[in-house]
Design a protein around this motif. Structure first.
Motif, PDB file in Angstrom:
ATOM      1  N   LEU A  39     126.851 132.360  65.069  1.00 52.27           N
ATOM      2  CA  LEU A  39     126.356 132.727  66.397  1.00 52.27           C
ATOM      3  C   LEU A  39     127.031 131.899  67.465  1.00 52.27           C
ATOM      4  O   LEU A  39     127.615 130.852  67.185  1.00 52.27           O
ATOM      5  N   SER A  40     127.000 132.400  68.695  1.00 49.59           N
ATOM      6  CA  SER A  40     127.699 131.719  69.781  1.00 49.59           C
ATOM      7  C   SER A  40     126.702 130.926  70.625  1.00 49.59           C
ATOM      8  O   SER A  40     125.491 131.136  70.543  1.00 49.59           O
ATOM      9  N   SER A  41     127.243 130.055  71.465  1.00 50.77           N
ATOM     10  CA  SER A  41     126.379 129.272  72.364  1.00 50.77           C
ATOM     11  C   SER A  41     125.607 130.186  73.302  1.00 50.77           C
ATOM     12  O   SER A  41     124.495 129.864  73.724  1.00 50.77           O
ATOM     13  N   ILE A  42     126.206 131.336  73.612  1.00 53.70           N
ATOM     14  CA  ILE A  42     125.524 132.272  74.521  1.00 53.70           C
ATOM     15  C   ILE A  42     124.216 132.732  73.900  1.00 53.70           C
ATOM     16  O   ILE A  42     123.189 132.822  74.553  1.00 53.70           O
ATOM     17  N   GLN A  43     124.263 133.005  72.598  1.00 51.20           N
ATOM     18  CA  GLN A  43     123.044 133.441  71.897  1.00 51.20           C
ATOM     19  C   GLN A  43     122.086 132.267  71.712  1.00 51.20           C
ATOM     20  O   GLN A  43     120.888 132.377  71.980  1.00 51.20           O
ATOM     21  N   LEU A  44     122.621 131.142  71.276  1.00 49.89           N
ATOM     22  CA  LEU A  44     121.788 129.974  70.988  1.00 49.89           C
ATOM     23  C   LEU A  44     121.067 129.469  72.243  1.00 49.89           C
ATOM     24  O   LEU A  44     119.904 129.064  72.193  1.00 49.89           O
ATOM     25  N   ASP A  45     121.769 129.511  73.363  1.00 46.51           N
ATOM     26  CA  ASP A  45     121.216 128.932  74.586  1.00 46.51           C
ATOM     27  C   ASP A  45     120.277 129.867  75.342  1.00 46.51           C
ATOM     28  O   ASP A  45     119.676 129.465  76.331  1.00 46.51           O
ATOM     29  N   ASP A  46     120.179 131.106  74.907  1.00 51.76           N
ATOM     30  CA  ASP A  46     119.283 132.043  75.583  1.00 51.76           C
ATOM     31  C   ASP A  46     117.942 132.049  74.834  1.00 51.76           C
ATOM     32  O   ASP A  46     117.797 132.695  73.798  1.00 51.76           O
ATOM     33  N   SER A  47     116.955 131.320  75.393  1.00 50.83           N
ATOM     34  CA  SER A  47     115.701 131.126  74.651  1.00 50.83           C
ATOM     35  C   SER A  47     114.975 132.452  74.392  1.00 50.83           C
ATOM     36  O   SER A  47     114.205 132.565  73.438  1.00 50.83           O
ATOM     37  N   SER A  48     115.253 133.468  75.185  1.00 48.97           N
ATOM     38  CA  SER A  48     114.555 134.743  74.981  1.00 48.97           C
ATOM     39  C   SER A  48     115.001 135.438  73.699  1.00 48.97           C
ATOM     40  O   SER A  48     114.403 136.425  73.279  1.00 48.97           O
ATOM     41  N   ARG A  49     116.057 134.899  73.048  1.00 46.83           N
ATOM     42  CA  ARG A  49     116.531 135.549  71.830  1.00 46.83           C
ATOM     43  C   ARG A  49     116.031 134.861  70.563  1.00 46.83           C
ATOM     44  O   ARG A  49     116.229 135.357  69.455  1.00 46.83           O
ATOM     45  N   GLY A  50     115.447 133.686  70.723  1.00 46.95           N
ATOM     46  CA  GLY A  50     114.736 133.062  69.608  1.00 46.95           C
ATOM     47  C   GLY A  50     115.592 132.428  68.531  1.00 46.95           C
ATOM     48  O   GLY A  50     115.126 132.200  67.419  1.00 46.95           O
ATOM     49  N   PHE A  51     116.844 132.086  68.844  1.00 49.36           N
ATOM     50  CA  PHE A  51     117.710 131.493  67.823  1.00 49.36           C
ATOM     51  C   PHE A  51     117.518 129.979  67.686  1.00 49.36           C
ATOM     52  O   PHE A  51     117.941 129.394  66.705  1.00 49.36           O
ATOM     53  N   SER A  52     116.923 129.349  68.702  1.00 43.37           N
ATOM     54  CA  SER A  52     116.893 127.889  68.708  1.00 43.37           C
ATOM     55  C   SER A  52     115.480 127.331  68.579  1.00 43.37           C
ATOM     56  O   SER A  52     114.568 127.788  69.256  1.00 43.37           O
ATOM     57  N   TYR A  53     115.336 126.303  67.752  1.00 45.53           N
ATOM     58  CA  TYR A  53     114.039 125.639  67.632  1.00 45.53           C
ATOM     59  C   TYR A  53     113.853 124.613  68.734  1.00 45.53           C
ATOM     60  O   TYR A  53     112.820 123.989  68.848  1.00 45.53           O
ATOM     61  N   ARG A  54     114.891 124.427  69.561  1.00 46.93           N
ATOM     62  CA  ARG A  54     114.810 123.415  70.614  1.00 46.93           C
ATOM     63  C   ARG A  54     114.125 123.935  71.879  1.00 46.93           C
ATOM     64  O   ARG A  54     113.761 123.170  72.746  1.00 46.93           O
ATOM     65  N   SER A  55     114.036 125.270  72.008  1.00 44.85           N
ATOM     66  CA  SER A  55     113.351 125.807  73.195  1.00 44.85           C
ATOM     67  C   SER A  55     112.356 126.866  72.723  1.00 44.85           C
ATOM     68  O   SER A  55     112.415 127.300  71.578  1.00 44.85           O
ATOM     69  N   ASP A  56     111.462 127.260  73.630  1.00 43.86           N
ATOM     70  CA  ASP A  56     110.448 128.225  73.193  1.00 43.86           C
ATOM     71  C   ASP A  56     110.872 129.649  73.545  1.00 43.86           C
ATOM     72  O   ASP A  56     111.393 129.906  74.632  1.00 43.86           O
ATOM     73  N   GLY A  57     110.650 130.531  72.625  1.00 45.99           N
ATOM     74  CA  GLY A  57     110.989 131.928  72.870  1.00 45.99           C
ATOM     75  C   GLY A  57     110.456 132.783  71.742  1.00 45.99           C
ATOM     76  O   GLY A  57     109.997 132.262  70.715  1.00 45.99           O
ATOM     77  N   PRO A  58     110.497 134.101  71.918  1.00 40.63           N
ATOM     78  CA  PRO A  58     110.014 135.001  70.864  1.00 40.63           C
ATOM     79  C   PRO A  58     110.936 134.942  69.657  1.00 40.63           C
ATOM     80  O   PRO A  58     112.149 134.786  69.795  1.00 40.63           O
TER      81      PRO A  58
END
Ligand code: SAM
Length: 305
Positions: free
Chosen positions: A123-142
């Motif tokens: 995955l790319s930083s664009i996906q990881l950094d967009d919390s609305s996509r839910g790829f990262s445990y560092r921010s909150d998102g669905p």
């Protein structure tokens, strides 16, 4: 994986896109990749099967001006970035598709064989950094995690629908996490779980060990399962020799051993390629310091026989 319900998630929202601190996704191992291609091919079609924000693709356009370029990505957000980046560029074709569909796209644009192909997996930083996509445990998102948000089950659906055993298998097989059963038990006991932070809290509260390592493994596992990444990769590797010409240069950048192992075997044992270098290439200290993503990147290169 547990059976799918044909449903469109209510959770997906394209949201706002936050790039990394440099303002874009930083392509990894760029110099090694570009010199591998420019050292052996100058004409024909060069395919970037995971074009993302187009970092590698832009470097190819500059270093290999006589080549036709095809950039493919599953992610509609990546595709709109690529379209605006290469808008004026007639040598670059951009398509939203899985890399398993490359032969059909090549056919459509008039090529039977490619002279080169790059797959910068994951995955790319664009996906990881967009919390609305839910790829990262560092921010909150669905808990979405789909590369292509228009179809397929989300991570939310997997976690709330699969059995404890199925969740444990996903975490063990795709995250190589030994505490998979304990984690699955806790998830099933405490579900429903809908957000990245709810999931992170369940894991932190129930599993001993380095939470960062465990969370990265669990999130990696879910992302791989949601996007069927290993099935997609197997399909690509099975067919790659049918659409690459003799002498074609092929490069893979991987970020975990599940993928790297498959590429190693492809170049070493399939009989269709010679290894350009028998060991993987890693980023130098400078790149590792400047781009944390580069720390786990491994580049393997092969030449189609
Ligand atoms: C590491 S990024 C690529 C970054 C790119 N090299 C750049 O310089 O910007 C990986 C990309 O692969 C895409 N991807 C993952 N699986 C894919 C598949 N099966 N087919 C096409 N694209 C895929 C993801 O959506 C993501 O944009």
């Amino acid at each position: 994986m547990c059976a799918e319900r044909p449903t469109k998630s209510h959770l997906y929202s394209s949201g706002h896109i936050r790039m990394d601190e440099t303002g874009t996704h930083v392509p990894v191992l760029l110099d090694s990749v570009v010199s591998f291609f420019s050292g052996g091919i100058t004409e024909g079609l060069l395919v970037d099967g995971t074009a993302g924000a187009g970092g590698h693709l832009a470097a190819f356009a500059e270093a290999l001006p006589k080549m036709s370029l095809l950039g493919v990505d599953r992610d509609p957000v990546a595709i709109s970035i690529l379209r605006s980046r290469f808008n004026q560029d007639s040598v670059v074709t951009v398509r939203q598709a899985s890399y398993t569909e490359i032969p059909a796209i090549m056919n459509e644009i008039g090529f039977t064989y490619a002279s080169g192909a790059l797959f910068d997996l994951g995955l790319s930083s664009i996906q990881l950094d967009d919390s609305s996509r839910g790829f990262s445990y560092r921010s909150d998102g669905p808990l979405d995690m789909r590369f292509d948000g228009s179809s397929g089950a989300t991570a939310d659906e997997l976690l709330n629908r699969c059995s404890e055993r199925e969740i444990a298998d996903i975490i063990y097989n795709y995250g190589e996490e030994g505490r998979s059963r304990r984690i699955a038990k806790a998830i099933v006991r405490e579900r429903p779980v809908h957000s990245t932070q709810e999931l992170a809290k369940i894991i932190r509260g129930n599993v001993r060990g380095n939470p960062v390592k465990i969370l990265s493994r669990v999130f990696q596992a879910l992302r791989i399962a949601v996007n069927r990444e290993l099935e997609q990769l197997d399909n690509l590797l099975e067919n790659l020799h049918t659409w690459t010409e003799s002498g074609a240069r092929i490069a893979f950048i991987t970020f975990h051993s599940l993928e790297d192992r498959k590429i190693k075997l492809l170049f070493r044992d399939s009989g269709y390629y010679s290894q350009f270098s028998p060991v993987w290439i890693v980023a130098d200290d400078n790149e590792r310091r400047e781009n944390p993503r580069a720390r786990s990147a491994r580049l393997r290169m092969g030449i189609r026989l």
